[in-house]
Enzyme design. Structure first.
Site, PDB file in Angstrom:
ATOM      1  CG  ASP A   1      13.435 -11.185   5.393  1.00  0.00           C
ATOM      2  OD1 ASP A   1      12.321 -11.559   5.800  1.00  0.00           O
ATOM      3  OD2 ASP A   1      13.643 -10.050   4.943  1.00  0.00           O
TER       4      ASP A   1
ATOM      5  N   GLY B   1       0.789  -1.224   0.000  1.00  0.00           N
ATOM      6  CA  GLY B   1       0.000   0.000   0.000  1.00  0.00           C
ATOM      7  C   GLY B   1       0.819   1.270   0.000  1.00  0.00           C
TER       8      GLY B   1
END
Length: 493
Positions: A287, A195
């Site tokens: 990660d 977004g």
């Protein structure tokens, strides 16, 4: 129970034995990660490091380190109760008019909840008790965690990035990791489909060359944090959804340097801008895959203001090979997805994202099969229905007699109900997680669907096997005489 700020949630966790204060000095450089990782793998409490080395600001870690604490943050005691959140989201994504008077009465609670949507603007917010500008702005004075030996720099991990596009009425909240680049600079690592990145792209098209205002909130109330990682409808603000979950409107305030609204009870607020012409190489970082990722170029976030509460708390986490905090969050949010998927595909019995599959790279779905090819329809639907599953590489579909959360059941179904050639679907050139170095091209790879259901006429010409099941009357009789057999406690079946 709802929590208006992070501190009230910390107090509640501590009263329930779900938070441990650590007074011994601990270094944010690597040591916090090792301690938090050991505690999380042992299903231990959240941790509040009260004396981080080189800093007097406490560090909160492992806040959502168990599914139970995720549920507690939303006022629930059991993660299964999070399906109520999923039912609310399913309603918001596709609201239906009442089918009659009784149905209208049944929907009243949801309509009443909807009245709590708009955030409430407050004055003199706690997050602006201390304001720093100009030379006072110094990110290096925050206890930002350096998580792994191969990480290039400290990393902001739990910041809620607040953006607004020129075409949207709502603000967007997203969580994107941010590499510390200097006294007043961070690298904003948002992927193209997220977004914040979409808002930034729209802004650049409408206002070429202009600075894009951005705000990052650290240590917001737990409901707002979780609202930012929940599949909220695109037309709805995460603030509004947080208000629905909380049962009262979200307190916000206007940022000092721009018109963006920030969670008023946050511990720390970073305000600033992104210059569309300023990029920097980000990474490598360890990660959630359990590997160090590749480097790439992302926008630079310049911080012009830091505001915070008096005696602020810095909220942090680490990511690594599962289980880690994002994996535990995924286990809890799994229950949110089930009602959303069922509303679109009522034949779905259950849905499971195994945490060892990095939270979203593999899904197992059990269905009430109704026709040949049904499993393939469900695969395609799952891949396309929610943005959260666009990176799911493997989907296994099983029948309703198989527990999709039990690998013993799933492997049995795969090995007895699948022909590898007939029942495997391979799709090339699909969106793949940028961090997935196994894909041939960054961001683009293949997907595999496995139909491990019983095959119907049209799917096979052979007589299909009938599962072996003991007569219930015999099982009941053995239950009755078990105590007389001189065998240890009856195994749980």
């Amino acid at each position: 129970m709802s929590f208006k700020d992070l501190r009230s949630f910390i107090d509640h966790l501590e009263s329930q034995g779900e938070l441990k204060r650590i007074s011994h000095p601990v270094d944010p450089n690597l040591e916090m990660t090792e301690i938090a990782d050991r505690v999380l793998r042992a299903k231990g409490p959240a941790l509040l490091f009260e004396n981080p080395v080189g800093n007097d600001m406490p560090v909160l870690a492992n806040l959502f380190g168990t599914p139970k604490r995720v549920a507690m943050a939303l006022g629930k005691e059991d993660p299964l109760a999070l399906r109520e959140v999923g039912e609310l989201l399913a309603f918001l994504k596709e609201p239906e008019p009442p089918r009659g008077f009784k149905d209208a009465i049944a929907k009243i609670p949801m309509f009443k909840q909807a009245l709590n949507m708009p955030p409430k603007t407050v004055r003199n917010p706690p997050c602006q008790q201390v304001v720093k500008t100009g030379e006072e702005v110094d990110l290096t004075k925050l206890p930002i965690q350096h998580c792994w030996p191969g990480d290039v720099a400290p990393l902001v991990t739990w910041g809620l990035t607040i953006t607004k596009g020129p075409r949207q009425k709502r603000q967007n909240l997203g969580i994107y990791r941010q590499q510390l680049l200097g006294r007043d600079k961070l690298i904003m690592r948002w992927l193209d489909h997220r977004g914040g990145a979409l808002d930034f792209k729209d802004f650049k098209e409408k206002h070429p060359g202009e600075r894009y205002p951005v705000v990052v909130a650290l240590g917001s109330d737990p409901v707002t944090i979780l609202g930012a990682v929940t599949p909220v409808p695109d037309s709805m603000s995460e603030y509004a959804f947080a208000g629905l979950l909380r049962g009262e409107r979200t307190d916000v305030c206007k940022a000092i340097s721009c018109d963006l609204e920030v969670p008023a009870t946050s511990e720390i607020i970073l305000e600033g801008y992104i210059d569309p012409d300023e990029m920097a190489e980000e990474g490598p970082y360890g990660d959630h895959t359990g590997y160090y990722n590749e480097t790439d170029s992302f926008p630079v976030f310049t911080v012009t203001h830091i505001t915070h509460r008096k005696d602020a708390i810095y909220h942090s986490t680490y990511t690594g090979r599962p289980p880690d905090e994002p994996a535990m969050l995924g286990v809890a949010l799994n229950e949110v997805f089930v009602p959303i998927l069922r509303k679109q595909y009522p034949e779905i019995i259950d849905f499971y994202l195994p945490p060892e599959g990095c939270s979203y790279r593999m899904a197992v779905i059990s269905i009430r099969k109704q026709y040949p090819g049904h499993a393939k329809r469900v695969m395609m639907g799952a891949w396309s229905f929610l943005r959260q599953f666009m990176y799911t590489k493997f989907i296994v579909v099983v029948d309703e007699d198989v527990n999709c959360r039990d690998w013993n059941d799933v492997i049995w179904a795969i090995t007895t109900r699948m022909d590898p050639k007939r029942d495997t679907v391979m799709i090339e050139n699909t969106p793949i997680d940028y961090l997935d170095f196994a894909s041939p091209v960054a961001g683009l790879g293949s997907k595999m669907g496995m139909d491990a259901t019983n095959k119907w006429e049209g799917e096979t010409d052979r007589e299909w096997g009938t599962p072996i099941v003991m007569d219930q009357a015999v099982k009941d009789k053995v239950d009755q005489i078990w105590a007389d057999l001189g065998i240890d406690d009856a195994p749980t079946l």
